[in-house]
Design a protein around this motif. Structure first.
Motif, PDB file in Angstrom:
ATOM      1  N   LEU A  14      74.836  -6.243 -15.084  1.00  0.00           N
ATOM      2  CA  LEU A  14      76.130  -6.757 -14.642  1.00  0.00           C
ATOM      3  C   LEU A  14      76.077  -8.277 -14.600  1.00  0.00           C
ATOM      4  O   LEU A  14      75.306  -8.857 -13.836  1.00  0.00           O
ATOM      5  N   ALA A  15      76.901  -8.904 -15.435  1.00  0.00           N
ATOM      6  CA  ALA A  15      76.997 -10.360 -15.437  1.00  0.00           C
ATOM      7  C   ALA A  15      78.136 -10.845 -14.543  1.00  0.00           C
ATOM      8  O   ALA A  15      78.366 -12.048 -14.418  1.00  0.00           O
ATOM      9  N   VAL A  16      78.839  -9.903 -13.946  1.00  0.00           N
ATOM     10  CA  VAL A  16      79.908 -10.207 -12.998  1.00  0.00           C
ATOM     11  C   VAL A  16      79.709  -9.324 -11.770  1.00  0.00           C
ATOM     12  O   VAL A  16      79.116  -8.245 -11.851  1.00  0.00           O
ATOM     13  N   THR A  17      80.214  -9.773 -10.651  1.00  0.00           N
ATOM     14  CA  THR A  17      80.129  -9.003  -9.417  1.00  0.00           C
ATOM     15  C   THR A  17      81.452  -8.280  -9.186  1.00  0.00           C
ATOM     16  O   THR A  17      82.508  -8.914  -9.235  1.00  0.00           O
ATOM     17  N   PRO A  18      81.400  -6.957  -8.982  1.00  0.00           N
ATOM     18  CA  PRO A  18      82.666  -6.243  -8.739  1.00  0.00           C
ATOM     19  C   PRO A  18      83.347  -6.752  -7.478  1.00  0.00           C
ATOM     20  O   PRO A  18      82.707  -6.919  -6.438  1.00  0.00           O
ATOM     21  N   LYS A  19      84.625  -6.992  -7.608  1.00  0.00           N
ATOM     22  CA  LYS A  19      85.423  -7.474  -6.472  1.00  0.00           C
ATOM     23  C   LYS A  19      86.713  -6.679  -6.432  1.00  0.00           C
ATOM     24  O   LYS A  19      87.706  -7.050  -7.054  1.00  0.00           O
ATOM     25  N   GLY A  20      86.701  -5.567  -5.726  1.00  0.00           N
ATOM     26  CA  GLY A  20      87.894  -4.751  -5.616  1.00  0.00           C
ATOM     27  C   GLY A  20      87.790  -3.476  -6.421  1.00  0.00           C
ATOM     28  O   GLY A  20      86.709  -3.061  -6.852  1.00  0.00           O
ATOM     29  N   GLY A  21      88.955  -2.869  -6.634  1.00  0.00           N
ATOM     30  CA  GLY A  21      88.993  -1.563  -7.274  1.00  0.00           C
ATOM     31  C   GLY A  21      89.014  -1.623  -8.785  1.00  0.00           C
ATOM     32  O   GLY A  21      88.792  -2.669  -9.405  1.00  0.00           O
TER      33      GLY A  21
END
Length: 325
Positions: free
Chosen positions: A277-284
């Motif tokens: 994951l090169a991004v962090t999940p933020k939300g749905g």
């Protein structure tokens, strides 16, 4: 008589296949039909394919009258990713296209209209909902629960227009809220789950690490998905239902799946898959702000349409792999 299916995409073609297999005459109506993709799902010798834009009411009327159309399944739409690139086109196709279908059906006294909607219409209410399963007629605050995307806004409008034509003009309208749709084919695809599966599969096939750098492709909590073949079965069930009194139905699995469930499903076929994951999940799911913890209530579709899902996530992923170029 014939059944008009607007949109010769994945769901429209699977719907045409089911209908032609039982002997119905079908007209697939699409702005840019792709013969090879259509033929990969439905025998095009058994379905007429007409090039046309759902925003052109006069052309729709000529085709419907020439073909003897008396029912319609309206799936033609621009999806979320396409609307992000061209919002005005999305509004024109999804809202005015639906209005044209409803007006056409009123003028020609169609027996039934089936509209493709989306569970994204109720995503903004997730943060305030505490029940065991999310109903079609959910408690809604007009401002706080307004649509979170232009795509969802067009689907809210389409549902309300359909219900208004039912209430004011006695038009027999059924709207189906599809969960996030899964399915593979040789035609174009702009769905978020399709893009995620393609990213994972391409990396697995190449033996390289799958790098998820699009924040729309990873989410916290769960979301609900449905196989395109189950959507097609729901369309046919909605055409056939004797008394679809509720008028709006959720077409989903009745269960939630996490991002990791997708990775696990791909690893079942490609055990060596590596994901970073090169991004962090933020939300749905798909960038919606609220994290989902509740599946949909699909009991009305079971009760009034005689429909239930038949494809689990693992089966949908296998089918996607088999049909992805």
């Amino acid at each position: 008589m014939a059944i008009l299916i607007t949109g010769a995409g994945l769901i429209g073609c699977h719907t045409a296949r089911l209908l032609t297999e039982r002997g119905e005459r079908v007209v697939l109506y699409d702005a840019c039909p792709i013969p090879g993709a259509i033929a990969s799902i439905v025998d095009d010798s058994r379905a007429s394919v007409v090039t046309g834009d759902v925003t052109d009411l006069d052309h729709l009327a000529r085709v419907a009258e020439q073909e003897g159309v008396d029912r319609v399944v309206h799936t033609a739409a621009l999806l979320s990713n396409a609307i992000r690139r061209s919002p005005l086109d999305g509004i024109r196709v999804n809202v005015m296209g639906t209005a044209n279908i409803l007006e056409l059906a009123r003028r020609l006294a169609f027996k039934r209209v089936v509209l493709a909607s989306s569970t994204t219409v109720h995503y903004p209410a997730f943060g305030d909902f505490a029940g065991p399963a999310f109903p079609e007629d959910y408690p809604m605050r007009m401002l706080a629960h307004r649509p979170a995307s232009i795509y969802a806004g067009t689907k809210v409008a389409a549902e309300y227009f359909g219900l208004l034509y039912r209430d004011l003009h006695a038009l027999d309208v059924v709207a189906l809220r599809y969960a996030a749709v899964l399915g593979g084919w040789s035609g174009p695809g702009t769905s978020v789950p399709g893009k995620l599966l393609a990213t994972l599969l391409e990396a697995a096939r190449a033996g390289r690490e799958a790098v998820i750098d699009d924040p729309l492709l990873v989410w916290e909590g769960g979301d609900e998905f449905v196989d395109a073949r189950d959507c097609a079965r729901a369309n046919v069930a909605a055409l056939d239902a004797r008394e679809p009194a509720q008028g709006v139905y959720t077409i989903g699995s009745g269960a939630l799946h996490r991002f990791d469930d997708f990775v696990d499903a791909v690893r079942a076929a490609h055990p060596g898959l590596r994901v970073r994951l090169a991004v962090t999940p933020k939300g749905g799911f798909a960038g919606f702000p609220h994290i989902r913890h509740t599946p949909s209530d699909i009991s009305a579709a079971r009760r009034e349409l005689g429909w239930a899902p038949s494809h689990a996530l693992a089966d949908s992923v296998r089918h996607f792999f088999e049909h992805m170029p």
